[in-house]
Enzyme design. Structure first.
Site, PDB file in Angstrom:
ATOM      1  N   SER A 265      92.006  29.408 110.474  1.00 37.50           N
ATOM      2  CA  SER A 265      93.111  30.368 110.380  1.00 37.50           C
ATOM      3  C   SER A 265      94.185  30.039 111.405  1.00 37.50           C
ATOM      4  CB  SER A 265      92.585  31.776 110.641  1.00 37.50           C
ATOM      5  OG  SER A 265      92.253  31.895 112.020  1.00 37.50           O
ATOM      6  N   LYS A 266      95.303  30.726 111.252  1.00 40.68           N
ATOM      7  CA  LYS A 266      96.399  30.517 112.192  1.00 40.68           C
ATOM      8  C   LYS A 266      95.958  30.895 113.604  1.00 40.68           C
ATOM      9  CE  LYS A 266     100.854  32.572 113.205  1.00 40.68           C
ATOM     10  NZ  LYS A 266     100.903  32.036 114.546  1.00 40.68           N
ATOM     11  N   ARG A 267      95.093  31.909 113.687  1.00 36.59           N
ATOM     12  CA  ARG A 267      94.606  32.326 114.995  1.00 36.59           C
ATOM     13  C   ARG A 267      93.854  31.188 115.709  1.00 36.59           C
ATOM     14  NH1 ARG A 267      91.255  36.886 114.020  1.00 36.59           N
ATOM     15  NH2 ARG A 267      92.674  37.323 112.288  1.00 36.59           N
TER      16      ARG A 267
END
Ligand code: GLU
Length: 510
Positions: A265-267
């Site tokens: 994910s972007k996280r």
């Protein structure tokens, strides 16, 4: 594989920037199309107006262009099966939804959100295994199957309805997925999905099936997250009577976090310091900027090569593969079932490989832009020599400065740790004497400097390190960098002597 003409589509929804997993889906579609002399189609699936994000469509197109994925038919290119943006095809879907109602495969439903919630509560209390609108529950709800024709017409005219698929009861669905093998589901596990909404728009499922059929798509290659929708899609093909020409399916493995635990994910990117998007993206609502591979200094060929090998490999030792090679080697049957772990170090390695394969002239041109920004004006010929010397140590053009700033600017300070370790009491005397020897040189090239050093050290009580370490320190200001002889050669006699002098005068023992 069947004998149809290969036509594949990449069908993103413009709900934000394209994740690198999405780029990989596009790339695999493209490689498969080109390998089989087929067409690659870009279809924009924007029927969910609530999730539409400004700029996302342009972003998707620009990303594909940057990666070198050429679109044969699409929103900008046009083509014989257009329009290629679903919101421009609105009228088509309505007619097909009505066809399904006429054939008894779909029905109007009028339940309010409260009524639907009440149904879910009731089922929960009854501890029913079914928690949804389906063959067992639809008879107790407000829809065209339970209401009179007149009531139905009335409600349809008020435009507060949805059209639901009438899922068959207790039927085994069996589909072959190119990557996953056989997929089996019983329809009792499926619900009556909404196909068409009161805003006049189809849902993803309906529009996707109709378009794949009308656009004569031969193979659907998409992310694993769509696998649960596959049985419904097969049922829709059957309901329309299109099963004979149904595309073949291939569901690609997920891209996983570097730890291998869960979807990338972007996280993860933010936390571990790498981009998950091909290009930089500015959120139109919040103004938040997300990093992009392009802006981080990746070459598109390197990025492409890296993502092509996430979940697939040609089974050869060679990993550096051009688009042309990827096309000729690509085999959809060999795509892995298991998720593919993303490895940031490997991504940098790919860029390093592409960087070192570029000509010094080309890299020097790119480096000149950075140098100019820093107010440094030097001849191309010098920058070419610098690049040649340092490129093996760089992953990105932006690394060049850290690796070579000392070739453009004399050190302003000296690394304390190195001074402490390398600057001995006799160092200034050694360097002064050495400087005199260098001063006497007529030719100041690699070999003559080397010979001078050898002669200088002969018969002395100190070793190579006692000369070379402080010599590097005065030239670079630190204990890093390429070979000292190469550095001195590039700096030239005058500058080398000047730096020796400055060092001898200014460095104090620590
Ligand atoms: N619009 C879907 C998406 O955003 C497409 C899924 C498919 O390829 O069928 O991924």
């Amino acid at each position: 594989m069947n004998n149809r003409k290969v036509r594949v589509r990449f069908a993103p929804s413009p709900t934000g920037p394209l994740h690198m997993g999405g780029v990989r889906t596009a790339l695999f579609n493209y490689l498969f199309a080109k390998k089989n002399n087929g067409q690659f189609i870009l279809r924009i699936e924007d029927t969910d107006q609530t999730r539409y994000v400004d700029g996302a469509e342009d972003y998707i197109i620009e990303s594909l262009k940057w990666c070198g994925i050429e679109i044969d038919e699409g929103v900008d290119e046009g083509g014989p099966y257009g329009p290629y943006r679903q919101s421009d095809r609105k009228e088509i879907y309505k007619e097909f939804a009505e066809r399904l109602i006429e054939s008894g495969n779909a029905y109007y439903a009028f339940d309010t959100p409260e009524e639907l919630e009440a149904m879910r509560e009731r089922l929960k209390e009854e501890k029913s295994s079914v928690q949804q609108y389906n063959a067992l529950t639809r008879a107790a709800m407000r829809n065209s199957l339970t209401l009179s024709e007149e009531e139905t017409e009335n409600l349809v005219n008020k435009r507060s309805f949805v059209i639901r698929f009438k899922m068959q009861e207790d039927e085994d669905i069996h589909v072959e997925d190119i990557i996953r093998g056989s997929v089996k589901v019983n329809t009792n596990q499926l619900d009556d999905k909404v196909l068409f909404k009161s805003d006049g728009m189809p849902t993803y499922h309906l529009a996707n099936i109709i378009d794949d059929h009308l656009m004569k798509i031969s193979h659907v290659i998409r992310g694993e997250e769509w696998l649960p929708s596959l049985p419904l899609h097969v049922m829709l093909y059957r309901a329309f009577g299109w099963e004979d020409t149904m595309p073949e399916f291939a569901h690609l493995p997920l891209l996983l976090k570097p730890s291998g635990k869960g979807k990338l994910s972007k996280r993860d990117g933010d936390a571990l310091g790498f981009p998950v998007f091909p290009l930089e993206w500015t959120d139109p609502k919040t103004g938040d900027v997300s990093r992009g591979y392009r802006e981080d200094g990746y070459f598109p060929e390197a990025f492409n090569n890296m993502i092509a090998l996430l979940g697939w490999n040609p089974g050869t030792e060679e990993e550096i593969l051009s688009m042309r090679e990827l096309i000729s080697m690509f085999d959809i049957q060999k795509v892995h079932k298991a998720g593919a772990k993303f490895d940031h170090e490997k991504a940098k390695w790919f860029n390093h490989k592409y960087l070192t394969a570029k000509s010094d002239e080309k890299l020097a041109r790119a480096y000149q832009t950075i140098l100019k920004e820093k107010g440094i004006n030097v001849e191309d010929s010098f920058v070419i020599k610098v690049v040649k010397l340092i490129k093996e140590r760089a992953n990105f053009v932006s690394d060049f400065w850290n690796q070579s700033s000392f070739l453009f600017q004399a050190p302003k300070e000296y690394d304390h740790k190195v001074v402490k370790k390398r600057w001995k009491e006799d160092t200034p005397a050694i360097l002064s004497e050495f400087k005199k020897q260098l001063d006497g040189l007529e030719m100041f090239d690699h070999d003559s400097i080397e010979k001078t050093i050898q002669n200088f050290l002969e018969g002395k009580e100190f070793g190579m390190g006692q000369l070379m370490n402080p010599f590097r320190l005065v030239l670079v200001g630190a204990g890093i960098g390429p070979g000292v002889l190469e550095i001195a050669t590039l700096l030239g006699k005058e500058e080398t002597l000047r730096r020796l002098e400055t060092g001898i005068n200014n460095i104090k023992r620590e």
